[in-house]
Design an enzyme around this catalytic site. Structure first.
Site, PDB file in Angstrom:
ATOM      1  N   GLY A 172       0.801  -1.226   0.000  1.00  0.00           N
ATOM      2  CA  GLY A 172       0.000   0.000   0.000  1.00  0.00           C
ATOM      3  C   GLY A 172       0.832   1.273   0.000  1.00  0.00           C
ATOM      4  CB  SER A 212       3.359  -1.354  -4.495  1.00  0.00           C
ATOM      5  OG  SER A 212       3.025  -0.706  -3.274  1.00  0.00           O
TER       6      SER A 212
HETATM    7  P1  13P Z   1      -1.025  -3.453  -2.326  1.00  0.00           P
HETATM    8  O1  13P Z   1      -0.999  -4.145  -3.649  1.00  0.00           O
HETATM    9  O2  13P Z   1      -2.141  -2.474  -2.167  1.00  0.00           O
HETATM   10  O3  13P Z   1       0.323  -2.893  -1.966  1.00  0.00           O
HETATM   11  O4  13P Z   1      -1.343  -4.592  -1.225  1.00  0.00           O
HETATM   12  C1  13P Z   1      -0.619  -5.767  -1.245  1.00  0.00           C
HETATM   13  C2  13P Z   1      -1.263  -6.732  -0.339  1.00  0.00           C
HETATM   14  O5  13P Z   1      -1.247  -6.570   0.872  1.00  0.00           O
HETATM   15  C3  13P Z   1      -1.966  -7.874  -0.935  1.00  0.00           C
HETATM   16  O6  13P Z   1      -2.301  -8.813   0.028  1.00  0.00           O
END
Ligand code: 13P
Length: 250
Positions: A172, A212
């Site tokens: 995230g 990400s």
């Molecule tokens: P993001 O792709 O939003 O970084 O989240 C990764 C994740 O925690 C998937 O389980």
């Protein structure tokens, strides 16, 4: 060639009506892929997702479950409940659950065992924090997490599960691990599995990268030797963006 598995983790997003619309839109966009497509949705959306994904190549997973079969655990959901409506996958030990909901290596291990006993395929998450990486401890942390997660599992059981390497600092944040670092970390996890279960079993285990992942970096990550796909958070919330990740090799 080994299959690639691309799973979306919606986390605490999407209502039932949004789920129905999402699957309607995603279905034609991913129907021709040879990659495995999974959506891990909130409990409240599972039934709608399963109904609407019927007859498509989209598989449905949950994001958590309890390790007991049943009992006085207010607010919890069992593996048997998930299985009874046709859920195939369940994420276990996501770092957000370890961080905010007191998930430990021990509960992760118990949940994996209960999931497998109910014929659910666990997607087991491991990953280090930024300070652990900066201290040069990433490999030690993730291999230990893997070892504890798999404790007491048979070779046959290990073949059923998926592992997701998700460095916490990349979740995230928009900061993706470099493809080389992600590949190295996944190799270390695979070597640990090889030490316990042998190289053939280790080579067969699907190990995803998460943190990400987006359409602009999916291809370079998923083409690395040891990365067998991805666990995608934010970028799995829009059908078009998620379909581009699924179709990274088209
Ligand atoms: P993001 O792709 O939003 O970084 O989240 C990764 C994740 O925690 C998937 O389980």
């Amino acid at each position: 060639m080994k299959r690639k598995v691309i799973a979306g983790n919606w986390k605490m997003n999407m209502l039932p009506n949004e789920t129905i619309k999402f699957i309607e839109e995603l279905t034609p966009m991913v129907k021709d892929t040879e990659n495995e497509v999974i959506l891990c949705v909130p409990y409240i959306d599972l039934f709608y997702a399963l109904l609407n994904a019927q007859g498509t190549n989209i598989k449905i997973g949950a994001q958590n479950m309890h390790y007991e079969e049943s009992g006085a655990y207010t607010g919890e959901i069992s593996g048997k409940m998930l299985k009874s409506i046709g859920v195939e996958y369940v994420i276990i030990g996501h770092s957000e659950r370890r961080q905010y909901f007191a998930e430990t290596d021990e509960t992760v291990n118990k949940k994996i065992k209960t999931a497998l006993a109910n014929e659910l395929k666990p997607i087991v998450c491991v990953g280090e924090t930024l300070s652990q990486r900066e201290a040069g401890k990433a490999e030690k942390i993730i291999t230990k997490q893997t070892e504890l997660a798999l404790e007491g599992l048979t070779e046959k059981q290990v073949k059923e599960l998926i592992i997701a390497y998700e460095p916490i600092w990349a979740i995230g944040t928009g900061k993706t691990a470099t493809k080389e670092d992600a590949n190295e970390a996944i190799k270390a996890i695979r070597n640990k599995i090889a030490k316990i279960y042998g190289q053939t079993v280790a080579d067969g285990v699907i190990i995803q990268y998460g943190g990400s992942v987006k359409s602009s970096n999916a291809k370079e990550l998923f083409e690395m030797s040891d990365i067998d796909g991805g666990l995608v958070g934010g970028a799995s919330l829009k059908p078009e963006e998620f379909s581009k990740i699924v179709n990274y090799n088209k």
